[in-house]
Design a protein around this motif. Sequence first.
Motif, short mmCIF file in Angstrom:
data_model
loop_
_atom_site.label_atom_id
_atom_site.label_comp_id
_atom_site.label_asym_id
_atom_site.label_seq_id
_atom_site.Cartn_x
_atom_site.Cartn_y
_atom_site.Cartn_z
N LEU A 47 -1.44 2.20 1.13
CA LEU A 47 -1.80 3.19 0.11
C LEU A 47 -0.81 3.17 -1.02
O LEU A 47 -1.15 3.23 -2.20
CB LEU A 47 -1.78 4.59 0.74
N HIS A 48 0.46 3.09 -0.64
CA HIS A 48 1.53 3.09 -1.62
C HIS A 48 1.40 1.89 -2.54
O HIS A 48 1.55 1.99 -3.75
CB HIS A 48 2.88 3.07 -0.89
N LEU A 49 1.11 0.73 -1.93
CA LEU A 49 0.99 -0.49 -2.73
C LEU A 49 -0.23 -0.41 -3.64
O LEU A 49 -0.19 -0.84 -4.79
CB LEU A 49 0.88 -1.71 -1.81
N VAL A 50 -1.32 0.16 -3.12
CA VAL A 50 -2.56 0.20 -3.89
C VAL A 50 -2.46 1.19 -5.04
O VAL A 50 -2.85 0.91 -6.17
CB VAL A 50 -3.75 0.57 -2.98
N THR A 51 -1.93 2.39 -4.76
CA THR A 51 -1.98 3.45 -5.77
C THR A 51 -0.66 3.65 -6.50
O THR A 51 -0.60 4.40 -7.45
CB THR A 51 -2.37 4.79 -5.13
N CYS A 79 0.61 1.77 13.02
CA CYS A 79 -0.63 1.73 12.22
C CYS A 79 -0.57 2.76 11.10
O CYS A 79 -0.93 2.49 9.96
CB CYS A 79 -1.84 1.99 13.10
N THR A 80 -0.09 3.96 11.45
CA THR A 80 -0.01 5.03 10.45
C THR A 80 0.92 4.62 9.31
O THR A 80 0.59 4.78 8.13
CB THR A 80 0.52 6.32 11.11
N VAL A 81 2.08 4.08 9.70
CA VAL A 81 3.03 3.63 8.67
C VAL A 81 2.39 2.55 7.81
O VAL A 81 2.52 2.56 6.58
CB VAL A 81 4.33 3.12 9.32
N ALA A 82 1.66 1.65 8.46
CA ALA A 82 1.01 0.57 7.71
C ALA A 82 0.03 1.14 6.69
O ALA A 82 -0.01 0.71 5.53
CB ALA A 82 0.29 -0.38 8.66
#
Lengths: 350, 267
Positions: free
Chosen positions: B249-253, B241-244
């Motif tokens: 976040l990475h994809l969004v920002t 879950c944490t990795v997800a």
Amino acid sequence: MARLTIEQVSKAYHGTTVLQPLDLDVPDGSFCCMLGSSGSGKSTLLRIVAGLTEPDGGSVHIGDRDVTRLSVERRNIGVVFQNYALFPHLSARSNVAFGLRARGVGRREARRRADEQLELVGLGPHADRAPSQLSGGQQQRVALARALVTSPDLLLLDEPLSALDRKIRGEMQAELKRVHRETGLTTVMVTHDQDEALDLADQVIMLDQGIVAQHGRPAELYESPVSAFVASFLGAFALGTGTVSAGAIEIGGVTLSVPRLALPAGSAAEVLVRSERVLVNGGDGHAGIVRAVDFHGAIARIAIVVGELEVPATVLAQDAADIRVGDAVTVSLVPGSLHIYPSKEAFAGV
Amino acid sequence: MNRHRLLMKAWLGLVLVVLALPILCMIALSFNRSRYGTLPFHFSLDWYRGLAGDTALIDALRTSIELAAEVTVLSVVLGTLLSFGVVRARPVVSGTLSQLQLMVLTVPAIILAAGLLTVFDWFGLGQSTTGLVIASVVTSMPFVVLVVSARLRDLDPRYAEASRTLGAGPMRTFATITAPLVAPAIVAGALLAFVMCFNNFAIQLFTAPIGVSTLPVQIYSMVRLGVTPDVIALGTIIVCCTVAIIVILHLVTGSAARVFIRTNKED
């Protein structure tokens, strides 16, 4: 469009006076420049007019409205900030439309008028770009469009050209002139650059440590500065302190003839010279030796030693082509080339 | 030169292994049939199946997520408001506040928890849900304030001023200019607050009411009898879950790391 009237406005921060009580009247449609070095209070005065800083006393009127206690957003002004302060998360179009949206204009109408305004400043194709994708000059145009699109009563410019390089600065100066001519907006600009002020303004307010040092048309300030401070800020060189005699002044072993000098004989006076009015080899004058010649493109600056003085002369580059360091030349000081003020030390002595 | 580079790579590899090994081992063991983590490896989903039936663990997980969610909302709202105050306050006030927060972050959690419990006892709260939430907010909110106030300090005041000169009132200026410009910091602060609250074992052990177990407390009580594979399976799910979250976040920002660092270099 409106006249701006400032009465007895003053400001101090933590006991340090930034602005002495100050009056100012900028007629409708006028372009007024507040000129001064940093710390002169010029930016504070602009912020007071904008409503971003509250004055300690006095009043500000825009047209017939007393806006002294009116919050910024109700003043109906346009401001171009020094680094433009374009909203980084909005496109150029949304930046321009922002003021319209805040005034309740519908989304589509605001968008249309923003596009129109951007077209006017030549940025139509870049409307969708973010500020960070625009060059300095383009950002400045967006900032100008944003300030103008809401039809403000007053346009305030805070050193709008200082962040631009020289070539673009010239273009933007012309752009500001065009905008002022076409809109007839009462405009107040803050600058530390005397050339900008003299070029753009129809009246200049020279501020020195929170006090108006001189207020008048550019030509007035240039031709007859009221103090050595104003003269030197507008480009005159200080020669030093001389002694007044009948119709002349003695300085550094040289006697400069000055008809109609209103100072008592024997008193000390500060002498400043306008280098562009010094004639080299142009007829009668003082004998001097050329110490240095510097070319600056179209013009050349020549330093000439006359007696113990070093007199600067600014001439067209082609006129300096034959002049070499060490040459003997004649230096003529035409009327209007000297500014003379009673010396402060002399007053202290009295 | 080449040898240096090789050494550097070896060192980097070693660091990564040390950091990742426990997590990788845990993931591997969760799929191993052996109860005691012995080899040979036989793939099995038994522990995950068993997990579904372990009501105590599932309840604890739900409690922890609910707690962390509540605390995150409170911390973000209070912390963001506090940040605006801190940035505008006189140095005496803002300095004192940031020192206090630093203390909350540096004092060992167990001592803080003991102190909080003492105070709660005075007010008659004792070990209660309210006490648990308050204690968690106290330890989570400083992260929000830290990140958001740093961003606010960085924010050029002229953006808000420009908005005002364009006719937008203070509310509109906040909603359309300040909030969007501070949003990345608020998101980062919220994530930090969530994680910190989720993890805060000492606080939860001390202040949770009798009969309520958060996940860390529940795992602790189970692990006292030895690490069992169902805990390992749950751990694996949490890691995933944490990795997800980080990937999203990475994809969004564009960069998850950037959310946590100052991102105010617009011009």
